[in-house]
Scaffold this motif. Structure first.
Motif, PDB file in Angstrom:
ATOM      1  N   LYS B  65     -30.590 -21.934  15.259  1.00  9.41           N
ATOM      2  CA  LYS B  65     -31.468 -22.345  14.315  1.00  9.41           C
ATOM      3  C   LYS B  65     -31.305 -21.451  13.217  1.00  9.41           C
ATOM      4  N   THR B  66     -31.477 -20.142  13.353  1.00  9.46           N
ATOM      5  CA  THR B  66     -31.570 -19.013  12.576  1.00  9.46           C
ATOM      6  C   THR B  66     -30.097 -18.985  11.909  1.00  9.46           C
ATOM      7  N   ALA B  67     -28.998 -19.195  12.391  1.00 11.47           N
ATOM      8  CA  ALA B  67     -27.579 -19.198  11.842  1.00 11.47           C
ATOM      9  C   ALA B  67     -27.603 -20.372  10.876  1.00 11.47           C
ATOM     10  N   ALA B  68     -28.105 -21.655  11.454  1.00 11.99           N
ATOM     11  CA  ALA B  68     -27.934 -22.868  10.510  1.00 11.99           C
ATOM     12  C   ALA B  68     -28.799 -22.539   9.205  1.00 11.99           C
ATOM     13  N   GLU B  69     -29.993 -21.919   9.322  1.00 13.72           N
ATOM     14  CA  GLU B  69     -30.814 -21.782   8.163  1.00 13.72           C
ATOM     15  C   GLU B  69     -30.101 -20.860   7.321  1.00 13.72           C
ATOM     16  N   PHE B  70     -29.523 -19.772   7.806  1.00 16.98           N
ATOM     17  CA  PHE B  70     -28.651 -18.608   7.182  1.00 16.98           C
ATOM     18  C   PHE B  70     -27.755 -19.175   6.241  1.00 16.98           C
ATOM     19  N   LEU B  71     -26.926 -20.251   6.984  1.00 19.23           N
ATOM     20  CA  LEU B  71     -25.781 -20.841   6.435  1.00 19.23           C
ATOM     21  C   LEU B  71     -26.073 -22.107   5.753  1.00 19.23           C
ATOM     22  N   ASN B 226     -19.937 -15.147  16.505  1.00 16.79           N
ATOM     23  CA  ASN B 226     -19.344 -16.004  15.421  1.00 16.79           C
ATOM     24  C   ASN B 226     -19.868 -17.404  15.628  1.00 16.79           C
ATOM     25  N   ILE B 227     -20.148 -18.083  14.559  1.00 19.22           N
ATOM     26  CA  ILE B 227     -20.641 -19.302  14.397  1.00 19.22           C
ATOM     27  C   ILE B 227     -19.674 -20.313  13.837  1.00 19.22           C
ATOM     28  N   LEU B 228     -19.605 -21.466  14.792  1.00 18.48           N
ATOM     29  CA  LEU B 228     -18.721 -22.589  14.274  1.00 18.48           C
ATOM     30  C   LEU B 228     -19.403 -23.771  13.813  1.00 18.48           C
ATOM     31  N   TYR B 229     -19.277 -24.005  12.472  1.00 16.65           N
ATOM     32  CA  TYR B 229     -20.008 -25.204  11.946  1.00 16.65           C
ATOM     33  C   TYR B 229     -18.744 -26.532  12.080  1.00 16.65           C
ATOM     34  N   THR B 260     -18.556 -16.570  32.480  1.00 17.01           N
ATOM     35  CA  THR B 260     -19.701 -15.532  32.387  1.00 17.01           C
ATOM     36  C   THR B 260     -19.502 -14.501  31.348  1.00 17.01           C
ATOM     37  N   LYS B 261     -20.332 -14.032  30.622  1.00 14.68           N
ATOM     38  CA  LYS B 261     -20.243 -13.112  29.671  1.00 14.68           C
ATOM     39  C   LYS B 261     -21.574 -12.308  29.652  1.00 14.68           C
ATOM     40  N   ASP B 262     -21.776 -11.304  28.536  1.00 13.61           N
ATOM     41  CA  ASP B 262     -22.842 -10.822  28.198  1.00 13.61           C
ATOM     42  C   ASP B 262     -23.739 -11.850  27.441  1.00 13.61           C
ATOM     43  N   PHE B 263     -24.532 -12.502  28.060  1.00 13.29           N
ATOM     44  CA  PHE B 263     -25.368 -13.602  27.363  1.00 13.29           C
ATOM     45  C   PHE B 263     -26.353 -13.043  26.651  1.00 13.29           C
ATOM     46  N   SER B 264     -26.605 -11.890  26.429  1.00 13.41           N
ATOM     47  CA  SER B 264     -27.749 -11.089  25.582  1.00 13.41           C
ATOM     48  C   SER B 264     -27.164 -10.919  24.124  1.00 13.41           C
ATOM     49  N   LEU B 265     -25.744 -10.739  23.857  1.00 12.77           N
ATOM     50  CA  LEU B 265     -25.292 -10.440  22.731  1.00 12.77           C
ATOM     51  C   LEU B 265     -25.437 -11.256  21.649  1.00 12.77           C
ATOM     52  N   PRO B 266     -25.566 -12.547  21.671  1.00 15.17           N
ATOM     53  CA  PRO B 266     -25.764 -13.408  20.504  1.00 15.17           C
ATOM     54  C   PRO B 266     -27.154 -13.303  19.880  1.00 15.17           C
ATOM     55  N   LEU B 267     -28.092 -12.831  20.840  1.00 16.75           N
ATOM     56  CA  LEU B 267     -29.546 -12.590  20.164  1.00 16.75           C
ATOM     57  C   LEU B 267     -29.338 -11.495  19.081  1.00 16.75           C
ATOM     58  N   SER B 268     -28.416 -10.742  19.063  1.00 15.15           N
ATOM     59  CA  SER B 268     -28.285  -9.805  17.845  1.00 15.15           C
ATOM     60  C   SER B 268     -28.183 -10.591  16.514  1.00 15.15           C
ATOM     61  N   LEU B 269     -27.885 -11.823  16.645  1.00 14.84           N
ATOM     62  CA  LEU B 269     -27.688 -12.675  15.300  1.00 14.84           C
ATOM     63  C   LEU B 269     -28.803 -12.610  14.742  1.00 14.84           C
ATOM     64  N   ILE B 270     -29.867 -12.774  15.285  1.00 14.12           N
ATOM     65  CA  ILE B 270     -31.453 -12.845  14.831  1.00 14.12           C
ATOM     66  C   ILE B 270     -31.514 -11.499  14.187  1.00 14.12           C
ATOM     67  N   ASP B 271     -31.494 -10.682  14.954  1.00  8.70           N
ATOM     68  CA  ASP B 271     -31.713  -9.088  14.322  1.00  8.70           C
ATOM     69  C   ASP B 271     -30.929  -8.770  13.064  1.00  8.70           C
ATOM     70  N   GLY B 272     -29.568  -9.087  12.979  1.00  2.00           N
ATOM     71  CA  GLY B 272     -28.882  -8.945  12.132  1.00  2.00           C
ATOM     72  C   GLY B 272     -29.179  -9.707  10.637  1.00  2.00           C
ATOM     73  N   VAL B 273     -29.518 -11.081  11.027  1.00  2.00           N
ATOM     74  CA  VAL B 273     -30.303 -11.673   9.742  1.00  2.00           C
ATOM     75  C   VAL B 273     -31.687 -11.204   9.312  1.00  2.00           C
ATOM     76  N   ASN B 274     -32.233 -10.737  10.088  1.00  2.00           N
ATOM     77  CA  ASN B 274     -33.521 -10.228   9.691  1.00  2.00           C
ATOM     78  C   ASN B 274     -33.476  -8.983   8.922  1.00  2.00           C
ATOM     79  N   PHE B 275     -32.451  -8.147   9.343  1.00  4.90           N
ATOM     80  CA  PHE B 275     -32.086  -7.131   8.552  1.00  4.90           C
ATOM     81  C   PHE B 275     -31.518  -7.308   7.089  1.00  4.90           C
ATOM     82  N   ILE B 276     -30.895  -8.435   7.044  1.00  4.05           N
ATOM     83  CA  ILE B 276     -30.386  -8.714   6.006  1.00  4.05           C
ATOM     84  C   ILE B 276     -31.668  -9.368   4.611  1.00  4.05           C
ATOM     85  N   LYS B 277     -32.533 -10.136   5.470  1.00  3.34           N
ATOM     86  CA  LYS B 277     -33.631 -10.525   4.782  1.00  3.34           C
ATOM     87  C   LYS B 277     -34.402  -9.572   4.277  1.00  3.34           C
ATOM     88  N   LYS B 278     -34.330  -8.413   4.944  1.00  8.14           N
ATOM     89  CA  LYS B 278     -35.283  -7.261   4.689  1.00  8.14           C
ATOM     90  C   LYS B 278     -35.027  -6.594   3.314  1.00  8.14           C
TER      91      LYS B 278
END
Lengths: 385, 385
Positions: B65-71, B226-229, B260-278
């Motif tokens: 949702k965060t990515a979709a809004e951002f894009l 990465n986000i694929l649209y 299996t992978k590091d499932f926590s990594l994508p959460l950083s997308l929200i943090d990165g976008v918040n940083f940009i919004k700041k």
């Protein structure tokens, strides 16, 4: 040096208050491995260009060497991927299979493996042959007999077998399987997702065509790293399933880099293996297998049910117990409630018309964990708490 | 802008003393994003069962949702991928392309894209047309007219082009390229690896068939997001490149879990976008664009060479400057020496038979960085270190 069991738990990164009886799905890591991991990760993020260009090329051969040695294989035949799915996709899609070929596998193969086989059937019309095993047929001799029967009566191109299956979990006769494959001229693929760290794997002796294993399930590496092994003759044939900048530059380069990602995680492979070696692999396996067996028998007693397979030799450190209830959806729901209420997660699955729980044991587990899990789950099942 | 530059550099995870003029290959992360990353990661490792089975499905919805809004795109059409290779492999291999189809692309397309196209031609006999862009063609009108010529005279099934190319780096006229594709009924794929965080991507406005973009290059996330649209009409057609347990259960599920992978990594997308919004996306873009231009011009002055392209509007926050030396190998050796001696890493590449560097600018850069980079590299080139 601490003993296995409860006192070791504080050395692990585990949610406080959580009783873990499912070590094996993703793996839990020692605190010392996490500390090193974060150090490596920070180094990567601080200067990713130089980490990728100068540090990794130096470190990566050492990591491959360590992992290859651990499995008694040649480093030049060992490659790292992210997970078993990537390894399996890379193998099966690059064997040049067509409608003239047949893939042989068991019904207890992991869903990812079955789906890749389905994909090959749908897209390339590759024939498939699934051996259906019922609960009473989960015996070494029967499994081998069925495999040989199929290889004798059909022209099988490639056969896949788990080292240790997932659900239900059983130790499978991989040595005899590889021999049968050689006898009938079949390409052998061993899904060793459950392997490194919980089996004594000797790839030179086992000599399969292909083998892949997770290093995060039982080898104390963070989630997730997978090692793909193949015979030399396939080195020029197999490509990484993800085509990227090094496509065609040799399989080694194709697996070294295939898209931006965290280049630092493979360094943890050495830390995980060192951790194992500090205790001794044999000692770890013995403790875990014995505890899984004892613990599961205790669960079966508390639940007044039974184990799926009665032969201890058919098991690694994962054992399957019959759940005392018939409604699988209800059982799934109870699994979730049991986690929320009692902070213990019980893996449940369906097999041969019944519901089962799979219990794993590792070096920070003790018998109490299985007593606690059994009683908690039973309470939830009976709606008593 | 006062907030940017040296002051904000201390808020970033950058190796002490390292002068970074190549922000864009992997990206550098803010300290707050890193510390949140470690928090998410530890939570995941402490109880991966809970994280993956209970939390992750909720998280992925929030992340998408965060990515979709951002894009400015529809949530249902945005998928979580690991990197551009992941995304592009998934698209191109699932379009059902055969020997009756032709893929159109530019000579300055990223090597991963070119290799994946090569994979399609090798394995499926798909035809390909590469538009050669030499130095004299690097302006908007020429690029568009060469592109249209191919669309007009050939039957093009699918066209791939960058939002911002990598080496050399130029901003491509994607709006017009997409319109041309629509005009001539060709599927369009936008490689926006360089995109999020350095261009104001508005997918509803652009309306491409496919677009993929990294969040680690310019959106202050760690590597591997990465986000694929994709347009709705493709949701049932495309599959994730790696077949795994959710194969056939819908694209969103396939991308959510492909091994299996590091499932926590994508959460950083929200943090990165918040940083940009700041700080504001437009402010960030303006600062970076202007500094990259100013910095590159300063480098060209110090080196007494020139920019590859003199039109500022053809650039994002990456600009290419000619290296004053003919020998590519020597330039690469100097790249390593320059890092070792002066702690600054310059990207070095060959294009149209000359050697170039590509300079990137981000929030923590200042003009002094480019002066330092230029002088250091020149010293090494001249053997004056």
């Amino acid at each position: 040096m601490k003993n296995f069991g409860k006192e070791l738990k504080e050395d692990f990164v585990i949610e406080p208050g959580y009783t873990c009886v499912n070590h094996s799905s993703f793996g839990y890591i020692p605190k010392c491995v996490l500390k090193q991991r974060i150090d490596n990760y920070r180094k990567f993020l601080e200067n990713p260009d130089c980490f990728a260009r100068y540090i990794i090329p130096k470190q990566s051969p050492l990591v491959r060497q360590t992992a290859a040695e651990f499995l008694n294989a040649s480093p030049n035949q060992c490659f790292f991927s992210n997970n078993s799915a990537e390894s399996m996709n890379s193998i099966l899609k690059n064997l040049g299979l067509s409608d003239k070929d047949t893939i042989l596998y068991l019904n207890i193969a992991y869903p990812m493996v079955k789906n890749v086989i389905k994909y090959m059937n749908t897209n390339f019309k590759v024939n498939t042959c699934m051996i259906e095993l019922k609960a009473e047929e989960l015996k070494k001799e029967i499994i081998l007999q069925y495999i040989e029967e199929n290889m004798k009566s059909k022209k099988i191109t490639v056969a896949i077998l788990d080292n240790i299956s997932s659900q239900p979990s059983l130790k499978l006769p991989t040595k005899e399987f590889v021999e049968l494959c050689k006898k009938y001229d079949v390409i052998s693929i061993i899904d060793g997702a459950h392997g490194a760290g919980i089996s004594e794997i000797d790839l030179k002796e086992l000599d399969p065509d292909f083998f892949f294993t997770n290093l995060n399930k039982w080898a104390f590496c963070p989630c997730s790293v997978n090692l793909l092994y193949m015979k030399e003759k396939y080195l020029n044939q197999i490509h990484n399933n993800t085509v990227s900048v090094f496509y065609g530059a040799g399989i080694e380069k194709e697996f070294e880099y295939y898209g931006t990602r965290d280049a630092s995680i493979i360094l943890s492979v050495i830390d995980g293996i060192n951790y194992i070696n500090s205790f001794g692999l044999k000692q770890i396996i013995e403790y875990c297998e014995n505890l899984a067996w004892e613990g599961s028998n205790l669960v079966a007693k508390i639940w007044e049910t039974e184990l799926l397979a009665q032969d201890k030799a058919m098991h690694s450190a994962m054992v399957n117990v019959l759940v005392p209830h018939k409604d699988h959806s209800y059982i799934m729901e109870c699994s979730r409630i049991c986690y929320e209420k009692h902070s213990v997660f019980v893996v449940v699955f369906e097999f041969d018309g019944k519901s089962w729980a799979r219990f794993s044991a590792t070096i920070y587990n003790c018998l109490e964990d299985y007593e606690y899990a059994a009683k908690s789950f039973l309470n939830v099942l009976k709606k008593e708490g | 802008m006062d907030t940017f530059g040296l002051k904000i550099k201390e808020d970033f995870v950058i190796e002490n003393g390292f002068v970074c003029v190549n922000h864009s290959s992997f990206g550098f992360v803010p300290k707050e994003v890193f510390s949140q990353r470690i928090e998410h990661y530890t939570k995941f490792l402490q109880n991966p069962d809970r994280f993956v089975k209970l939390d992750y499905p909720k998280y992925t919805a929030e992340i998408r949702k965060t990515a979709a809004e951002f894009l400015n795109a529809d949530f249902n059409q945005c998928m979580l991928a690991s990197n551009s290779a992941d995304a592009f492999n998934s698209i191109i291999k699932n379009l059902g392309l055969t020997e009756n189809d032709t893929i159109l692309y530019f000579s300055i397309a990223y090597p991963m894209v070119q290799n994946t196209i090569k994979f399609m031609t090798t394995n499926y006999n798909v035809k390909e047309i590469k538009i050669e862009l030499k130095r004299q063609h690097l302006d908007k009108q020429t690029i568009l007219s060469l592109f249209e010529e191919q669309l007009k005279t050939q039957k093009i099934t699918v066209a791939v082009f960058d939002n911002i190319t990598a080496l050399p780096s130029l901003k491509m006229p994607i709006k017009e390229l997409i319109l041309l594709c629509k005009q001539y009924n060709a599927i369009n794929i936008v490689d926006a690896a360089h995109g999020s965080g350095i261009t104001a991507l508005d997918i509803k406005d652009l309306d491409p068939d496919f677009l993929f973009t990294n969040f680690n290059k310019w959106a202050f996330c760690p590597s591997g997001i990465n986000i694929l649209y994709l347009k709705e009409q493709y949701l049932d057609k495309i599959h994730h490149n790696t077949i795994s347990i959710h194969y056939g259960k819908g694209l969103a599920k396939e991308f959510e879990y492909s091994g299996t992978k590091d499932f926590s990594l994508p959460l950083s997308l929200i943090d990165g976008v918040n940083f940009i919004k700041k700080y504001g996306l437009n402010q960030i873009i303006q600062y970076s664009l202007d500094l990259a231009w100013e910095g590159a011009n300063l480098v060209a002055q110090i080196w007494q060479t020139e920019l590859l392209v003199n039109d500022k509007s053809m650039h994002s926050a990456m600009v290419n400057v000619r290296i004053p030396h003919e020998d590519q190998n020597y330039c690469r050796e100097c790249q390593k020496k320059c890092y070792e001696k002066y702690n600054v890493f310059l990207v070095v590449f060959q294009y149209d038979q000359l050697n170039w560097t590509r300079l990137s600018a981000s929030l923590y850069n200042t003009i002094a960085d480019y002066e330092y980079a230029a002088k250091s590299y020149l010293k090494v080139l001249k053997g004056e270190e």
